[in-house]
Design an enzyme around this catalytic site. Structure first.
Site, PDB file in Angstrom:
ATOM      1  N   GLU A 114     -10.014  -4.598  -6.770  1.00 22.92           N
ATOM      2  CA  GLU A 114      -9.258  -3.358  -6.636  1.00 22.92           C
ATOM      3  C   GLU A 114     -10.207  -2.181  -6.433  1.00 22.92           C
ATOM      4  O   GLU A 114      -9.953  -1.298  -5.621  1.00 22.92           O
ATOM      5  CB  GLU A 114      -8.405  -3.111  -7.893  1.00 22.92           C
ATOM      6  N   GLU A 144      -5.296   1.592  -5.271  1.00 23.22           N
ATOM      7  CA  GLU A 144      -6.426   0.774  -5.723  1.00 23.22           C
ATOM      8  C   GLU A 144      -7.087   1.398  -6.951  1.00 23.22           C
ATOM      9  O   GLU A 144      -7.573   0.680  -7.831  1.00 23.22           O
ATOM     10  CB  GLU A 144      -7.449   0.583  -4.598  1.00 23.22           C
ATOM     11  N   GLU A 209      -4.911  -9.634   0.338  1.00 22.71           N
ATOM     12  CA  GLU A 209      -3.657  -9.152  -0.252  1.00 22.71           C
ATOM     13  C   GLU A 209      -2.443  -9.963   0.179  1.00 22.71           C
ATOM     14  O   GLU A 209      -1.611 -10.335  -0.646  1.00 22.71           O
ATOM     15  CB  GLU A 209      -3.473  -7.670   0.080  1.00 22.71           C
ATOM     16  N   GLU A 243       1.330  -3.866  -3.832  1.00 28.55           N
ATOM     17  CA  GLU A 243       0.681  -4.736  -2.845  1.00 28.55           C
ATOM     18  C   GLU A 243       1.534  -4.894  -1.587  1.00 28.55           C
ATOM     19  O   GLU A 243       1.015  -5.099  -0.495  1.00 28.55           O
ATOM     20  CB  GLU A 243       0.388  -6.116  -3.440  1.00 28.55           C
ATOM     21  N   HIS A 246       0.513  -2.587   0.848  1.00 23.36           N
ATOM     22  CA  HIS A 246      -0.799  -2.888   1.418  1.00 23.36           C
ATOM     23  C   HIS A 246      -0.694  -3.976   2.479  1.00 23.36           C
ATOM     24  O   HIS A 246      -1.397  -3.952   3.495  1.00 23.36           O
ATOM     25  CB  HIS A 246      -1.774  -3.324   0.322  1.00 23.36           C
TER      26      HIS A 246
END
Lengths: 525, 393
Positions: A114, A144, A209, A243, A246
């Site tokens: 992270e 993050e 991810e 996530e 992401h």
């Protein structure tokens, strides 16, 4: 006052709306794409061989204040659960000790990923040209930081409540001693931040991810819960809610380069390298943490791996990107073989070097051995016998003066480190696909364990020069290394790493020194 | 008998049989007495704060980057062999890149909590403001020319500063620096969005007011009033490699001078004279962020790097060098901005020449006190202000 008659007239004609009116985030966000302007020097400090389109949109469309509102609500739920409900239940010390030790590694190593993803997302923010895309990467930078602090909070919480705070309380200082650390840095640190910006995005977002956070952050919660840990699910599932954005950033990164036909020349190679890089470490390490770092098993790692990595990611997720020319990595089939045995191979080596850990490792008990054999037929004859022999030699008892790495050396089982992945391997004992190959370059010997990594090194050896733990420590007695790396508890004599999870018979620095174990570099001996 | 494997997981904390089995194997006594995470971190304040415990040493740099706890080389490097992080990323030197502390002790949770409260209050304020019809008191000229176009153009000033941070957040050598820089960047992005939020809001309560960013962008890219600022912002955004030079030039030279003057001494000061109680609401949030960032940057540069036990002298020299370099461009930006006074009526005690000089003096005085004096710098404030005032017609 210089006010034109036209302006006055126009203004007077306006009708004021007195209804209570706010501004919703989308009404601001829809102008974000226009926040850019063209100027001659506008170039990135992190160039990419790909061409990112100027008009790329982001999918989540959040502005700064809305981001804060959303995350603050999630934080309230999470920290409220931890600091109120779970604290009063005494949940911080009601997980099985094997799992309590696993979380020393899992939360801290995820934290490193992270943390480095902060820098990685910032690099993409620098590289992207579209304002919306920059905004999406910025939100990821913030996430993050959030995840870094959340992972740290798990160690922080465990430090206060768990019966063995050592390792939870100083993982950032002691993690660098052992053989699992450098490999973790390759996948979760340098692989995210050192290279072509889009190549790094492929590593972080498209593979790290989209693929491995599912087993690492989602599946781990089921293992945690089974073993009495309700701390980790509260935090990790909150992480996973971010996530998704992401993964969308990774998707949009591919969308932003897909318009350029030249992208197809590189993208599938970069994806294959990224997948192999990530799986080379995560496949064995996650499997080891789940199966050997728990008392209560959820399902065989190979099944978890197959569901999340092979089917969900390799099939569905990559399939969605097929319209952009993205193909499933050719290394996927080799990885599938590793998913069966590689974590068993790694546990042998990790246990053999237990004093270098910032966590306690335990041998599987009789019941667990039966589970391993039932789910991995042939496990006992290869691994079980060795582990039982080590147990019989007294590896758990400090009075034995026996460290299992000595058994490996004595029986001619050399432990190498793969130069590219930094993952240790023992060619004479491995049941996974590992095979030894050694190259000489710049007056230095380099060992490798597979074709894909060897190919990366042969193409760009200057990118992979890091010394292994065996090269670094060669000739040094093990207790000296452990003490230097702060692997000792607050009493100044008891080791943090232990070969069991009981409360008695703890090894001390003196016990370790008495074993007379000296590191050697397999490439020089 | 092999242990069961089932997809219906029994929860170890809640299943009585399993919970009891787990409790049996937990030792009665703790195996270690040290229960403070990060106990080895040197606290800045009396006790190690939660901010320090959660942040310090999360950056895994090796010990050849001062302060790092790791050893050895990077496991993967850039094409060609450039390292992930290295001392060459900045001209400044530190004996410990992990020494900086944000005086506000912000980690992610308190940071978003504060901003979330501001977000909630902003919407409630806007609803109250609109329900009262307060927009009726805002002078149309001020609203349509100054706020829509010239305050609107500040979107790009703030947005450019925000983007200057991308490589800083990638490159900086310490975890506490990284979070301070990110929060500063996020605030700048927020500032840009708040300016547009105000414009969108006015357009919703006053039909005909343009919410489009076209006119503000035209002002930013073509109007002489912002020419110097635009050139400088473009340079801050992508013209500097050194992460410390970017942070110093942005937060310790340009923004405390140009940013403070434009926000505080022009728009904030003039708004009440034009019946504008809306813009100050947003600007004051911006000013709060400015002060918090000022404290963080002061700690980084003045407390940590200027007083570094080994590199104090070298760091001060570089900060003076960078100050000189960026001051001249900032002065040009301010001189250009003086042209905006030509577009507003003269208000005695506010926009007349003497008052503008006073305003400049306030801004420069703050800046000299906050930064210049502390790096042993010398600035002829009077000469600079006279030069800027040549732009005032």
């Amino acid at each position: 006052m210089a006010l034109s008659a036209a302006t006055t007239a126009a203004t007077e004609a306006l009708k004021v709306n007195r209804a209570p009116t706010g501004v919703n985030p989308q009404e601001v966000h829809r102008w974000m794409q226009s926040f850019n302007w063209d100027f001659a020097k506008n170039r990135t400090k992190y160039p990419t061989k790909y061409h990112m389109a100027n008009d790329t949109k982001e999918q989540f469309k959040i502005i700064a204040k809305e981001y804060a509102r959303m995350e603050a609500i999630k934080d309230e739920r999470q920290f409220g659960t931890l600091l109120d409900g779970l604290s009063r239940l005494g949940a911080g010390n009601r997980m099985h000790p094997k799992w309590g030790e696993t979380m020393k590694v899992a939360s801290n190593f995820l934290e490193v990923g992270e943390y480095n993803a902060i820098a990685a997302a910032a690099m993409l923010w620098d590289s992207a040209t579209a304002s919306e895309q920059k905004n999406g990467y910025l939100a990821q930078v913030m996430d993050e930081i959030r995840h870094t602090h959340q992972c740290a909070f798990i160690n922080h919480f465990y430090s206060k409540h768990y019966h063995d705070p050592a390792g939870h309380n100083d993982a950032r200082r002691t993690r660098a001693i052992g053989p699992l650390w450098k490999g973790m840095k390759r996948v979760f640190a340098d692989g995210f931040i050192s290279g072509d910006a889009v190549e790094c995005s492929v590593n972080l977002q498209l593979v790290g991810e989209a693929c491995f956070t599912n087993p690492l952050i989602v599946a781990v919660t089921e293992w945690a819960s089974a073993n009495g840990d309700e701390i980790t699910p509260s935090v990790f599932l909150s992480i996973e809610t971010d996530e998704l954005r992401h993964m969308a950033n990774g998707y949009q990164t591919v969308v932003s380069i897909a318009h350029d036909p030249a992208s197809s020349k590189y993208l599938n190679t970069d994806l294959n390298n990224a997948f192999w890089t990530q799986q080379k470490y995560f496949t064995p390490v996650l499997g080891m943490l789940f199966e050997y770092g728990s008392k209560y098993k959820v399902e065989p790692w190979v099944k978890t791996w197959n569901r999340w990595v092979y089917e969900d990611w390799g099939g569905i997720w990559i399939g969605r990107l097929g319209k952009f020319g993205v193909q499933s990595p050719p290394s996927l089939k080799d990885a599938k073989q590793d998913a069966y045995w590689a974590h068993h191979d790694l546990f042998l080596l990790a246990y053999a070097l237990w004093p270098t850990g910032f966590f306690r490792l335990a041998l599987p008990d009789e019941e667990e051995m039966q589970w391993f054999e039932a789910n991995y037929p042939g496990w006992y004859d290869h691994y079980g016998k060795i582990l039982n022999e080590w147990r019989a030699l007294g590896c758990e008892d400090p009075s034995s003066k026996f460290i299992p790495i000595q058994w490996l050396e004595k029986n001619g089982h050399k432990v190498y480190v793969d130069r590219v992945s930094q993952v240790p391997f023992c060619p004479s004992l491995a049941k996974s696909t590992n095979t030894l190959r050694i190259h000489e370059y710049n007056n230095q010997l380099h060992s490798f364990s597979d074709d894909w990594g060897e190919r990366m090194w042969l193409t760009e050896p200057e990118r992979y020069e890091c010394q292994s733990v065996f090269e670094q420590y060669a000739g040094r007695e093990i207790s000296e290394v452990v003490v230097e790396g702060h692997g000792v508890r607050a009493d100044g004599k008891t080791l943090i790493g232990q070969p069991h999870v009981r409360g008695d018979k703890l090894w001390t620095v003196e016990d370790l020194r008495a074993a007379g174990c000296v590191f050697s570099d397999p490439l020089r001996n | 008998m092999a242990q069961e494997t089932t997809r219906t997981t029994r929860r170890g904390l809640l299943d009585p049989e399993r919970a009891a089995a787990i409790l049996k194997v937990i030792p009665p006594n703790a195996l270690d007495t040290q229960r403070r995470m990060g106990y080895f971190v040197e606290p800045r304040w009396k006790r190690l704060s939660e901010y320090e415990a959660l942040t310090c040493y999360s950056q895994p740099t090796p010990d050849w980057i001062p302060g790092g706890l790791d050893w050895g080389d990077w496991t993967q490097k850039f094409h060609g062999g450039r390292p992930s992080w290295g001392n060459e990323l900045t001209e400044l030197r530190s004996s410990d890149w992990h020494k900086h502390r944000d005086p506000a002790r912000r980690w992610h949770h308190p940071y978003v909590k504060n901003k979330s409260e501001e977000a909630g209050y902003t919407q409630r304020f806007l609803q109250g403001y609109s329900a009262e019809g307060q927009i009726r008191t805002m002078d149309p000229f001020w609203r349509d020319e100054m706020i829509s176009k010239y305050w609107g153009a500040m979107i790009f000033n703030e947005y450019g500063m925000f983007n200057a941070h991308s490589s800083v957040v990638r490159d900086c050598l310490g975890d506490t620096i990284r979070s301070s820089a990110t929060f500063a960047a996020f605030d700048k992005n927020d500032n840009a969005q708040m300016i547009q939020m105000e414009r969108v809001f006015i357009s919703k309560v006053l039909s005909g007011f343009p919410e489009s960013t076209d006119e503000p962008k035209l002002v930013w890219t073509t109007d002489p009033v912002y020419r110097g600022a635009r050139v400088l912002i473009e340079e801050l955004w992508q013209g500097i490699q050194d992460f410390n030079e970017i942070l110093w030039s942005t937060h310790c030279v340009y923004d405390p001078l140009f940013g403070q003057f434009v926000r505080r001494e022009f728009f904030l000061r003039l708004a009440p004279f034009f019946g504008d109680s809306l813009t100050p609401f947003f600007i004051n949030q911006t000013q709060t962020y400015f002060q918090t960032t000022r404290d963080a940057m002061s700690d980084l540069y003045l407390t940590t790097l200027c007083d570094d036990m080994q590199f104090s002298s070298l760091n001060r020299r570089f900060l003076r060098l960078w100050t000189d370099k960026w001051l001249s461009q900032t002065v040009t930006a301010l001189k250009d901005f003086m042209g905006l006074y030509d577009k507003v009526p003269v208000i005695a005690g506010v926009t007349d020449e003497a008052s503008v000089k006073e305003a400049l003096t306030r801004v420069f005085s703050d800046w000299v006190h906050d930064y210049v004096d502390k790096i042993d710098g010398k600035v002829d404030t009077k000469k600079i202000i006279d030069l800027i005032m040549t732009g005032y017609k």
